[in-house]
Design a protein around this motif. Sequence first.
Motif, short mmCIF file in Angstrom:
data_model
loop_
_atom_site.label_atom_id
_atom_site.label_comp_id
_atom_site.label_asym_id
_atom_site.label_seq_id
_atom_site.Cartn_x
_atom_site.Cartn_y
_atom_site.Cartn_z
N PHE A 181 0.84 -1.20 0.00
CA PHE A 181 0.00 0.00 0.00
C PHE A 181 0.88 1.25 0.00
O PHE A 181 0.63 2.21 -0.75
N ILE A 182 1.92 1.25 0.84
CA ILE A 182 2.83 2.39 0.91
C ILE A 182 3.57 2.57 -0.41
O ILE A 182 3.73 3.70 -0.90
N ILE A 183 4.02 1.47 -0.99
CA ILE A 183 4.70 1.55 -2.29
C ILE A 183 3.76 2.12 -3.34
O ILE A 183 4.17 2.92 -4.19
N GLY A 184 2.49 1.72 -3.28
CA GLY A 184 1.50 2.28 -4.20
C GLY A 184 1.37 3.78 -4.06
O GLY A 184 1.23 4.51 -5.05
N ALA A 185 1.43 4.27 -2.81
CA ALA A 185 1.37 5.71 -2.57
C ALA A 185 2.61 6.40 -3.13
O ALA A 185 2.52 7.51 -3.71
N VAL A 186 3.77 5.76 -2.99
CA VAL A 186 5.01 6.32 -3.54
C VAL A 186 4.91 6.42 -5.07
O VAL A 186 5.24 7.46 -5.66
N ILE A 187 4.44 5.35 -5.70
CA ILE A 187 4.29 5.34 -7.15
C ILE A 187 3.27 6.39 -7.58
O ILE A 187 3.47 7.12 -8.57
#
Length: 222
Positions: A181-187
Amino acid sequence: MRATKQMSESLELGILLALSGGFMDAYSYVCRDQVFANAQTGNMLLFGIHLSEHNWGTALHYLLPVLAFAAGIALAEALRIIFHELSTFHWRQLSVLLEAVILLAVGFIPLTSNPLANSLTSLACGIQVESFRKIRGNGIATTMCIGNLRSGTQHMCDYIHQKKKESLEKGLLYYGIILCFIIGAVIGNFFVDRIHEKAIFVCSVLLGLTFLLMFIDREDME
């Protein structure tokens, strides 16, 4: 951990959906006037604050996504009831395809119409949260983290006290989805910074991959 045979509960789908969940929240917050696509608790809080200050227009700005999120849940339930016996597609495939189409439309909405864009994004989030509730048989959300954080921490505590490998695996699964989820926010933030409102097209691609992945029948593969 025993892998599920149902593709809609697979780890692969969970990763893609969690990436999408983080992406949508980052997109709506960074690009569309700091409204949460998924975190409706935050929207309700801000709605209440602005309501108390008599900022009616701003309060409505935060209320609309909450209503749209609820409508998305209802729409997913309608798809389940109407299409649960459909042989060509699984009803969850229709849900994720509809979600991808909605987000594709959001990318064409100008920044002057953010309330509409946020409402449609939250509608898509509501569809996702209702359609996909489990990963490998565990109740895991791909659009929010607080429940996952509670469950993951509980399983890790169980592992520390009881030394059960299953508890460790489940705890890592919950934390892994949070990380996705956090990686998705970064992307999401990366693409918003570069292509602005069109960034949501990337999320549509992720959901399109999810739709295609669901054609794999694990029971036939074994």
